[in-house]
Design an enzyme around this catalytic site. Structure first.
Site, mmCIF file in Angstrom:
data_model
loop_
_atom_site.group_PDB
_atom_site.id
_atom_site.type_symbol
_atom_site.label_atom_id
_atom_site.label_comp_id
_atom_site.label_asym_id
_atom_site.label_seq_id
_atom_site.Cartn_x
_atom_site.Cartn_y
_atom_site.Cartn_z
ATOM 1 N N ASP A 1 -7.670 -5.087 -10.447
ATOM 2 C CA ASP A 1 -6.835 -3.822 -10.181
ATOM 3 C C ASP A 1 -7.169 -2.832 -11.168
ATOM 4 O OD1 ASP A 1 -4.529 -2.593 -9.532
ATOM 5 O OD2 ASP A 1 -3.415 -2.855 -11.164
ATOM 6 N N SER A 2 -6.391 -1.866 -11.051
ATOM 7 C CA SER A 2 -6.988 -0.573 -11.889
ATOM 8 C C SER A 2 -6.327 -0.800 -13.170
ATOM 9 C CB SER A 2 -6.294 0.768 -11.317
ATOM 10 O OG SER A 2 -5.012 0.501 -11.238
ATOM 11 N N TYR B 1 -6.170 4.950 -10.653
ATOM 12 C CA TYR B 1 -7.059 5.145 -9.667
ATOM 13 C C TYR B 1 -6.581 5.948 -8.391
ATOM 14 C CZ TYR B 1 -10.372 1.077 -10.761
ATOM 15 O OH TYR B 1 -11.134 0.226 -11.363
ATOM 16 N N GLY B 2 -5.499 6.171 -8.420
ATOM 17 C CA GLY B 2 -4.719 6.905 -7.324
ATOM 18 C C GLY B 2 -5.015 8.167 -7.220
ATOM 19 N N CYS C 1 -4.991 -4.357 -5.782
ATOM 20 C CA CYS C 1 -4.922 -3.130 -6.056
ATOM 21 C C CYS C 1 -4.960 -2.364 -4.574
ATOM 22 C CB CYS C 1 -5.839 -2.547 -6.888
ATOM 23 S SG CYS C 1 -5.797 -0.566 -7.054
ATOM 24 N N ASN C 2 -3.795 -1.556 -4.045
ATOM 25 C CA ASN C 2 -3.852 -1.108 -2.763
ATOM 26 C C ASN C 2 -4.699 0.095 -2.648
ATOM 27 O OD1 ASN C 2 -0.918 -2.006 -1.325
ATOM 28 N ND2 ASN C 2 -0.775 -2.099 -3.441
ATOM 29 N N THR C 3 -4.910 0.837 -3.639
ATOM 30 C CA THR C 3 -5.815 1.917 -3.944
ATOM 31 C C THR C 3 -7.300 1.366 -3.366
ATOM 32 O OG1 THR C 3 -4.333 2.891 -5.398
ATOM 33 C CG2 THR C 3 -6.468 4.239 -4.942
ATOM 34 N N GLU D 1 1.917 1.671 -16.880
ATOM 35 C CA GLU D 1 0.678 1.543 -17.677
ATOM 36 C C GLU D 1 0.900 1.577 -19.378
ATOM 37 O OE1 GLU D 1 -2.473 0.284 -17.496
ATOM 38 O OE2 GLU D 1 -1.974 -0.327 -15.506
ATOM 39 N N CYS E 1 2.084 -0.394 -3.956
ATOM 40 C CA CYS E 1 1.043 -0.399 -5.138
ATOM 41 C C CYS E 1 1.580 -1.498 -5.844
ATOM 42 C CB CYS E 1 1.238 0.991 -5.655
ATOM 43 S SG CYS E 1 0.616 1.093 -7.545
ATOM 44 N N THR E 2 0.620 -2.345 -6.537
ATOM 45 C CA THR E 2 0.987 -3.601 -7.121
ATOM 46 C C THR E 2 1.597 -3.212 -8.702
ATOM 47 O OG1 THR E 2 -1.149 -3.626 -7.839
ATOM 48 C CG2 THR E 2 -0.607 -4.939 -6.004
HETATM 49 N N1 DGL Z 1 -2.031 -1.081 -8.624
HETATM 50 C C1 DGL Z 1 -2.925 0.011 -8.094
HETATM 51 C C2 DGL Z 1 -2.425 -0.030 -6.649
HETATM 52 O O1 DGL Z 1 -1.889 -0.809 -6.137
HETATM 53 C C3 DGL Z 1 -2.443 1.191 -8.712
HETATM 54 C C4 DGL Z 1 -3.406 2.407 -8.695
HETATM 55 C C5 DGL Z 1 -3.736 3.449 -9.388
HETATM 56 O O2 DGL Z 1 -4.016 2.806 -10.551
HETATM 57 O O3 DGL Z 1 -3.372 4.338 -9.394
HETATM 58 O O4 DGL Z 1 -2.688 0.856 -5.808
#
Ligand code: DGL
Length: 264
Positions: free
Chosen positions: A9-10, A41-42, A72-74, A151, A183-184
């Site tokens: 994940d990010s 990451y978004g 991570c969805n992104t 975060e 988003c996780t």
């Molecule tokens: N947990 C990431 C997701 O599911 C967060 C992405 C981010 O860092 O913006 O998209």
């Protein structure tokens, strides 16, 4: 098969998938990478997120993982196909299971999708929901302030509640009965999110459904760990170990987690 499952994940968001995985399959060993240093990451361009995702997958490949979960969805939205092409291990993403969980939960077929800018811009959820349920209506909403709240460890604060409330007011007047936490990181804000949405709305985290997919894939490929001994996960962060450590303790109830630093 005893090899570890790699989870990326990010940042700390993928811990929501780790939590479900440990509940369901406690014998599987886990190596986690959170790219906290480069989180979020978004707002980043898709190409950059793709590159970062490849870097994490490569690091885990060298550690000998038997499967990769892009928690991570992104990253799933922009890099799932590339990662599947580049590596030999099976790869599970979070968007197909998340969409499936919401389509199943919704009775009206009207679904809100909360996600990062990158996920919403990619249209990945809208496409996947349309594929699974062509008559569904989707209300996408980017929530760029949510990941930094998590975060920074402020997810339980009143400030978080105010931000969540203000962001979700953008959905006022929209008629939907299910909302995907796309988003996780967002399950850590779930209490605030539930309070800010109408009581009839089912709030869906993709983590549970993702773990169904992980289990199915492990069984189909005959790589489930049959040993009866549960193992503690190893966590790598590219950011600050202390901040990561605190969230692991709080969210996963692990007393002395093995948190290490990683440079990508
Ligand atoms: N947990 C990431 C997701 O599911 C967060 C992405 C981010 O860092 O913006 O998209």
């Amino acid at each position: 098969m005893e090899g570890p499952i790699g989870i990326i994940d990010s940042g700390v968001g993928g811990l929501t998938v780790v939590k479900e995985l440990r509940n369901k399959l406690p014998n599987e060993s886990i190596i986690y990478i959170g790219d906290d240093k480069r989180c979020p990451y978004g707002p980043r361009p898709a190409e950059e997120v793709r590159q970062f995702t490849i870097e994490m997958a490569s690091a885990l490949s060298k550690m000998g993982i038997k499967m990769l979960v892009i928690a991570c969805n992104t990253a799933t939205a922009v890099a799932l196909d590339d990662i599947r092409e580049l590596f030999n291990f099976p790869v599970v993403g979070v968007i197909v299971p998340g969409a499936r969980a919401a389509v199943t939960a919704s009775t009206t077929g009207k679904i809100a999708v909360l996600g990062t800018l990158g996920t919403i811009k990619s249209g990945a959820y809208s496409m996947e929901i349309a594929q699974q349920s062509p008559s569904a209506t989707v209300f996408p909403l980017a929530c760029p302030e949510f990941v930094p709240l998590v975060e920074s460890g402020q997810y339980k604060s009143d400030y978080a509640s105010t931000i969540v409330d203000r962001t979700l007011s953008n959905l006022a007047g929209k008629d939907f009965d299910a909302a995907i936490l796309g988003c996780t990181h967002y399950p850590l804000l779930e209490d605030h999110i539930k309070k800010s949405l109408p009581a009839n709305v089912k709030v869906i985290s993709s983590a549970v459904e993702t773990v169904h997919d992980i289990e199915r894939e492990l069984k189909e490929r005959n790589i489930l760990n049959e040993s009866k001994q549960s193992v503690e996960p190893i966590f790598y962060t590219t950011g600050l170990r202390t901040a990561f450590h605190e969230i692991v303790c709080d969210w996963l109830f692990i007393e002395n987690p093995d948190v290490r630093h990683l440079t990508l």
